[in-house]
Design a protein around this motif. Structure first.
Motif, PDB file in Angstrom:
ATOM      1  N   ARG A  27      29.861 -28.537 -22.110  1.00  0.00           N
ATOM      2  CA  ARG A  27      28.480 -28.331 -21.643  1.00  0.00           C
ATOM      3  C   ARG A  27      27.510 -29.310 -22.291  1.00  0.00           C
ATOM      4  O   ARG A  27      26.634 -29.845 -21.634  1.00  0.00           O
ATOM      5  N   ARG A  79      29.429 -29.611 -15.082  1.00  0.00           N
ATOM      6  CA  ARG A  79      28.342 -29.777 -14.119  1.00  0.00           C
ATOM      7  C   ARG A  79      27.734 -28.435 -13.748  1.00  0.00           C
ATOM      8  O   ARG A  79      26.605 -28.358 -13.306  1.00  0.00           O
ATOM      9  N   ASP A  81      25.812 -25.235 -13.778  1.00  0.00           N
ATOM     10  CA  ASP A  81      24.642 -24.785 -14.517  1.00  0.00           C
ATOM     11  C   ASP A  81      24.436 -23.292 -14.318  1.00  0.00           C
ATOM     12  O   ASP A  81      24.198 -22.554 -15.258  1.00  0.00           O
ATOM     13  N   ARG A  82      24.551 -22.850 -13.082  1.00  0.00           N
ATOM     14  CA  ARG A  82      24.282 -21.451 -12.767  1.00  0.00           C
ATOM     15  C   ARG A  82      25.165 -21.029 -11.599  1.00  0.00           C
ATOM     16  O   ARG A  82      25.367 -21.784 -10.664  1.00  0.00           O
ATOM     17  N   SER A  97      24.442 -23.792  -8.779  1.00  0.00           N
ATOM     18  CA  SER A  97      23.583 -24.945  -9.061  1.00  0.00           C
ATOM     19  C   SER A  97      24.275 -25.778 -10.134  1.00  0.00           C
ATOM     20  O   SER A  97      24.947 -25.253 -11.017  1.00  0.00           O
ATOM     21  N   HIS A  98      24.117 -27.082  -9.975  1.00  0.00           N
ATOM     22  CA  HIS A  98      24.761 -28.031 -10.891  1.00  0.00           C
ATOM     23  C   HIS A  98      23.709 -28.749 -11.709  1.00  0.00           C
ATOM     24  O   HIS A  98      22.590 -28.968 -11.254  1.00  0.00           O
ATOM     25  N   ARG A  99      24.122 -29.137 -12.895  1.00  0.00           N
ATOM     26  CA  ARG A  99      23.283 -30.020 -13.697  1.00  0.00           C
ATOM     27  C   ARG A  99      23.547 -31.426 -13.194  1.00  0.00           C
ATOM     28  O   ARG A  99      24.669 -31.897 -13.273  1.00  0.00           O
ATOM     29  N   ARG A 101      23.280 -34.984 -13.872  1.00  0.00           N
ATOM     30  CA  ARG A 101      23.019 -35.961 -14.921  1.00  0.00           C
ATOM     31  C   ARG A 101      23.061 -37.351 -14.307  1.00  0.00           C
ATOM     32  O   ARG A 101      23.781 -37.597 -13.358  1.00  0.00           O
TER      33      ARG A 101
END
Length: 116
Positions: A27, A79, A81-82, A97-99, A101
């Motif tokens: 993470r 990746r 996130d939620r 939902s993805h982070r 970057r």
């Protein structure tokens, strides 16, 4: 939020202790498969299997890095996130939902470090 993989597959994947541990470990910082196997005290084959599953689900990203000797290796980073789970009359629905970057910036940063 983005499209989620099929709920049954996603819930089964995240029900696996190694898959969850890989997501938690990656993470904050990317890690290689060997580093993950060592950190999780898991067989490399188990780690590679979960990496394939997590990457296929879109929960893990892969980037190629180069070390000081010019060797290439893969690093993995979470990746996910939620994850939202909703029970409907038709079954379960997932919202993921993805982070996101900026992988290009990370690669340039790594390349700059290699050039020093």
């Amino acid at each position: 939020m983005s499209d989620a993989p099929p709920p049954d597959e996603t819930l089964a994947l995240l029900g696996d202790e190694y898959a969850r541990a890989i997501l938690i470990a990656t993470r904050s910082e990317p890690m290689t498969a060997d580093a993950l196997a060592e950190a999780l005290d898991a067989a490399p084959s188990t780690v590679y299997d979960r990496i394939d599953d997590l990457t296929g689900a879109g929960f893990l990203s892969e980037a190629t890095r180069t070390d000081d000797r010019g060797n290439h290796y893969a690093e993995y980073r979470a990746r996910l996130d939620r994850l939202g789970v909703e029970l409907t009359d038709e079954g379960f629905e997932l919202a993921v939902s993805h982070r996101d970057r900026d992988e290009t910036a990370a690669r340039l940063h790594a390349l700059w470090g290699d050039l020093r």
